[in-house]
Design a protein around this motif. Sequence first.
Motif, mmCIF file in Angstrom:
data_model
loop_
_atom_site.group_PDB
_atom_site.id
_atom_site.type_symbol
_atom_site.label_atom_id
_atom_site.label_comp_id
_atom_site.label_asym_id
_atom_site.label_seq_id
_atom_site.Cartn_x
_atom_site.Cartn_y
_atom_site.Cartn_z
ATOM 1 N N LEU A 124 -11.445 -82.680 26.598
ATOM 2 C CA LEU A 124 -12.169 -83.552 25.675
ATOM 3 C C LEU A 124 -13.681 -83.432 25.889
ATOM 4 C CD1 LEU A 124 -9.911 -86.759 25.850
ATOM 5 C CD2 LEU A 124 -9.884 -84.942 24.132
ATOM 6 N N VAL A 125 -14.116 -83.472 27.150
ATOM 7 C CA VAL A 125 -15.546 -83.366 27.460
ATOM 8 C C VAL A 125 -16.104 -82.039 26.970
ATOM 9 C CG1 VAL A 125 -17.215 -83.121 29.341
ATOM 10 C CG2 VAL A 125 -15.514 -84.946 29.419
ATOM 11 N N ASN A 126 -15.383 -80.933 27.233
ATOM 12 C CA ASN A 126 -15.871 -79.617 26.845
ATOM 13 C C ASN A 126 -15.791 -79.390 25.344
ATOM 14 O OD1 ASN A 126 -16.554 -77.800 29.302
ATOM 15 N ND2 ASN A 126 -14.735 -78.915 29.944
ATOM 16 N N TYR A 127 -14.798 -79.978 24.689
ATOM 17 C CA TYR A 127 -14.700 -79.806 23.239
ATOM 18 C C TYR A 127 -15.856 -80.505 22.534
ATOM 19 C CZ TYR A 127 -13.116 -79.855 18.440
ATOM 20 O OH TYR A 127 -13.058 -79.682 17.081
ATOM 21 N N PHE A 183 -15.531 -83.063 34.945
ATOM 22 C CA PHE A 183 -16.894 -82.897 34.434
ATOM 23 C C PHE A 183 -17.613 -81.648 34.942
ATOM 24 C CE2 PHE A 183 -15.863 -87.382 34.165
ATOM 25 C CZ PHE A 183 -16.265 -87.685 32.865
ATOM 26 N N PHE A 184 -17.078 -80.974 35.960
ATOM 27 C CA PHE A 184 -17.839 -79.862 36.538
ATOM 28 C C PHE A 184 -18.023 -78.704 35.564
ATOM 29 C CE2 PHE A 184 -13.887 -77.537 37.322
ATOM 30 C CZ PHE A 184 -14.296 -76.212 37.347
ATOM 31 N N TYR A 185 -16.977 -78.376 34.784
ATOM 32 C CA TYR A 185 -17.007 -77.200 33.918
ATOM 33 C C TYR A 185 -18.053 -77.353 32.818
ATOM 34 C CZ TYR A 185 -14.784 -73.049 31.811
ATOM 35 O OH TYR A 185 -14.503 -71.787 31.332
ATOM 36 N N ARG A 186 -18.229 -78.576 32.342
ATOM 37 C CA ARG A 186 -19.194 -78.817 31.276
ATOM 38 C C ARG A 186 -20.612 -78.515 31.738
ATOM 39 N NH1 ARG A 186 -19.701 -77.342 27.280
ATOM 40 N NH2 ARG A 186 -21.833 -77.601 26.632
ATOM 41 N N PHE A 187 -20.925 -78.857 32.987
ATOM 42 C CA PHE A 187 -22.256 -78.556 33.521
ATOM 43 C C PHE A 187 -22.485 -77.055 33.603
ATOM 44 C CE2 PHE A 187 -21.799 -82.883 35.448
ATOM 45 C CZ PHE A 187 -22.888 -83.454 34.816
ATOM 46 N N VAL A 188 -21.479 -76.326 34.084
ATOM 47 C CA VAL A 188 -21.625 -74.867 34.200
ATOM 48 C C VAL A 188 -21.737 -74.242 32.811
ATOM 49 C CG1 VAL A 188 -20.669 -72.753 35.174
ATOM 50 C CG2 VAL A 188 -20.275 -74.924 36.322
ATOM 51 N N ALA A 189 -20.914 -74.699 31.869
ATOM 52 C CA ALA A 189 -20.969 -74.179 30.502
ATOM 53 C C ALA A 189 -22.327 -74.449 29.861
ATOM 54 C CB ALA A 189 -19.856 -74.803 29.662
ATOM 55 N N ALA A 190 -22.938 -75.588 30.177
ATOM 56 C CA ALA A 190 -24.243 -75.936 29.609
ATOM 57 C C ALA A 190 -25.349 -75.013 30.102
ATOM 58 C CB ALA A 190 -24.586 -77.383 29.944
ATOM 59 N N SER A 191 -25.119 -74.333 31.216
ATOM 60 C CA SER A 191 -26.128 -73.418 31.756
ATOM 61 C C SER A 191 -26.122 -72.071 31.037
ATOM 62 C CB SER A 191 -25.900 -73.198 33.253
ATOM 63 O OG SER A 191 -24.753 -72.398 33.490
ATOM 64 N N MET A 192 -25.088 -71.810 30.211
ATOM 65 C CA MET A 192 -24.931 -70.514 29.553
ATOM 66 C C MET A 192 -25.108 -70.641 28.044
ATOM 67 S SD MET A 192 -21.616 -68.979 31.603
ATOM 68 C CE MET A 192 -20.497 -70.144 30.843
ATOM 69 N N ASP A 193 -25.316 -69.507 27.389
ATOM 70 C CA ASP A 193 -25.312 -69.444 25.929
ATOM 71 C C ASP A 193 -23.922 -69.002 25.511
ATOM 72 O OD1 ASP A 193 -25.612 -69.010 23.250
ATOM 73 O OD2 ASP A 193 -27.380 -67.721 23.412
#
Length: 333
Positions: A124-127, A183-193
């Motif tokens: 849900l957070v990542n979507y 919540f960890f994956y969302r932070f890492v995904a936010a660092s990338m394009d």
Amino acid sequence: MYIVQDYYLAVLFCVITMFCWGSWGNTQKLASRTWRYEYFYWDYVIGVLLFSILSAVTLGSFGEEGQSFLANLSQASTQSLGYAFLGGIVFNAANILLSAAIAICGMSVAFPVGIGLALVLGVLVNYFGAAKGDPVFIFTGVAFITVAILLNGLAYQKALSATRKLSPKGLFISVMAGCIMAFFYRFVAASMDLTDFANPAVGKLTPYTAVFIFSLGVFASTFIFNTIAMKHPVEGEAINLSGYFKGNAKTHLVGILGGIIWCIGQSLSMIASEKAGAAISYGLGQGATLVSALWGIFIWKEFKDAPAISNRLNIFMFITFIIGLGCLIYAGA
């Protein structure tokens, strides 16, 4: 650097991630025969960092497509580096709790409850952070997986009431780990394009750089989190760091192997996230709960003294989990 160009290859990478994330706990179970999980965890973190470096200087640096690791690292913005590093800290806080839960109640409970909960919340957070995929099938998959978690928790409760050998503390710690892990994956995904790995926006990280900085966050925060775990353990007496250096080479290598296995999964999940989307890539990877439950039930015999109703509930757990994962795969297709 190497980039995935096909959705179904990305799905395959996510499935491999699922097996890696669901299997590293076996190394903790093996190491627990000779020492505490807190000692194991130091080696596990070393393994995570070592593989992130190896991946960055090989797949992340070879080839003509995209930016090489060092070139991408040199242009990275402070914000992107901070997001990836923070993702490592958040993951580590959750993973140490997960390791404690494995030590208390086993893989067949800690993973389905803790990582299953992280899967539901994390999808849900990542979507909502980067919408990609059919929302109907994504949310249907999440609903089935939620049911699977509840079934596993109920199976554990039945086993607890029947044997009185299992600690409810493990279930509580599993829930805590899952809530943080989401919540960890969302932070890492936010660092990338996530829209273009070959030509990322200025300041953004490639998957290889992101995993490396993430691993640095894991490594650095271990000196805080694991020190606390050693001084204030969830079970047993407090231990000193000096005990870590008394382990033999085989025991240390088992822990390092556990970290390498987990980081292989993390790297493949990040590489796949452009084509699959962050929500689906994360969700499929966290299907690790199914893999770990199989290890715990059939290999480590963690439910051997449980009543028949617990076994039936676990069968339904597997069925609903598989349906939920199938929905997530179809959502991206």
